[in-house]
Write an enzyme that holds these catalytic residues in place. Structure first.
Site, short mmCIF file in Angstrom:
data_model
loop_
_atom_site.label_atom_id
_atom_site.label_comp_id
_atom_site.label_asym_id
_atom_site.label_seq_id
_atom_site.Cartn_x
_atom_site.Cartn_y
_atom_site.Cartn_z
N HIS A 103 3.98 6.34 -10.70
CA HIS A 103 4.26 5.94 -9.31
C HIS A 103 3.40 4.77 -8.82
CE1 HIS A 103 0.94 8.75 -8.41
NE2 HIS A 103 0.82 8.12 -7.25
N LYS A 133 -0.05 -1.04 -9.13
CA LYS A 133 -1.43 -1.39 -8.77
C LYS A 133 -2.10 -2.27 -9.81
CE LYS A 133 -2.57 2.25 -5.50
NZ LYS A 133 -3.39 3.45 -5.25
N HIS A 167 2.39 -2.71 -3.86
CA HIS A 167 2.37 -2.05 -5.18
C HIS A 167 3.66 -1.32 -5.55
CE1 HIS A 167 0.84 1.61 -3.10
NE2 HIS A 167 1.39 2.24 -4.12
N HIS A 187 8.13 5.44 -2.86
CA HIS A 187 7.26 6.60 -2.66
C HIS A 187 6.36 6.49 -1.44
CE1 HIS A 187 4.24 4.27 -5.04
NE2 HIS A 187 3.33 5.03 -4.47
FE LIG Z 1 1.24 4.50 -4.09
#
Ligand SMILES: [Fe+2]
Length: 260
Positions: A129, A133, A158, A182
């Site tokens: 998820h 990043k 991200h 998310h």
């Molecule tokens: Fe996140």
């Protein structure tokens, strides 16, 4: 025939009149044997032997393919885990975050009774998820103070970066929506697109709950983590606004059941 092992017949009270045996051969090795016992009429012929061997060759190919398929699947999963490790190694305070989010997601999916294929998809999405990043600069990712508005805008990229990265892997495209959304909120106040309610992919709604829960209970340089009890109360308070109430409900039941 001196090669016949009589003890099995004797122990099982079975009478072997005749039998046929052929090896299961792959390119490299013999992986087993196919055996036929007691032909209905007469003895096994050379023709039976040839038929049997071609059948055994088909079986060996199918077994070997299944083994290769399993190995590939296993390798894919290890690669996915290694990718997510790559972020955890860079982000100083996410140690173990992915594993905990995965565990909570699986507990929620068990509580909701999701079918195995969906669980597998959710598992991959939970592990990956925050993969986006990797595209966020270290000084933002590891900043000890709270982020400035500008830094926060960068950080908020991200999910889209993650979607871009996974877009290169055909077999992972189906989990992109769970990753891309998310950080959406049930009432439409989240990012990147401000999706609302059922517009947000279901797996993204599950990851949102698990992710936020773990963030709340984790100590930060500028803030000590909450207890699990405080965190679940906070999630319940935000059910219907930030979170899908159905998911929060399943989450609370799983927590009560001692699943994590
Ligand atoms: Fe996140």
């Amino acid at each position: 025939d001196p090669r016949f092992f009589k003890e099995v017949d004797e122990a099982a009270d079975f009478v072997t009149h005749n039998l046929i045996c052929v090896p299961l051969r792959t390119k490299e090795e013999i992986i087993g044997v196919v055996q036929g016992i007691n032909k209905r009429d007469g003895d096994f012929t050379q023709e039976d032997l040839e038929l049997f061997q071609s059948l055994a060759d088909q079986i060996a190919i199918a077994l070997d393919n299944a083994r290769l398929y399993e190995e590939l699947n296993e390798m894919a999963l290890q690669l996915v885990k290694a990718l997510s490790e790559a972020i955890e190694k860079r982000d100083s305070y996410t140690g173990g975050h992915t594993q905990r989010v995965l565990k909570v997601c699986m507990a929620i999916s068990n509580q909701l009774g999701l079918p195995p294929e969906e669980k597998r998809q959710l598992m991959l999405a939970a592990i990956l998820h925050d993969i986006g990043k990797v595209g966020i600069k270290d000084y933002i990712l590891n900043k000890d103070d709270e982020l400035t508005a500008e830094e926060f805008d960068i950080m908020r990229k991200h999910p889209l970066l993650g979607a871009d990265i996974l877009g290169h892997i055909k077999q992972l495209r189906s989990i992109i929506p769970a990753i891309k959304y998310h950080h959406e909120h049930y009432d439409g106040s989240g990012y990147p697109e401000g999706l609302k309610g059922e517009e947000i992919p279901f797996h993204a709604r599950i990851i949102a709950v698990a992710d936020t829960f773990d963030a709340m209970i984790t100590d930060r340089p500028y803030q000590k983590g909450m207890s699990k009890e405080e965190a679940v109360e906070e999630l319940k308070r935000n059910a219907g606004t930030q979170f899908d109430p159905q998911v929060v409900d399943a989450f609370a039941k799983a927590l009560d059941g001692g699943d994590f």
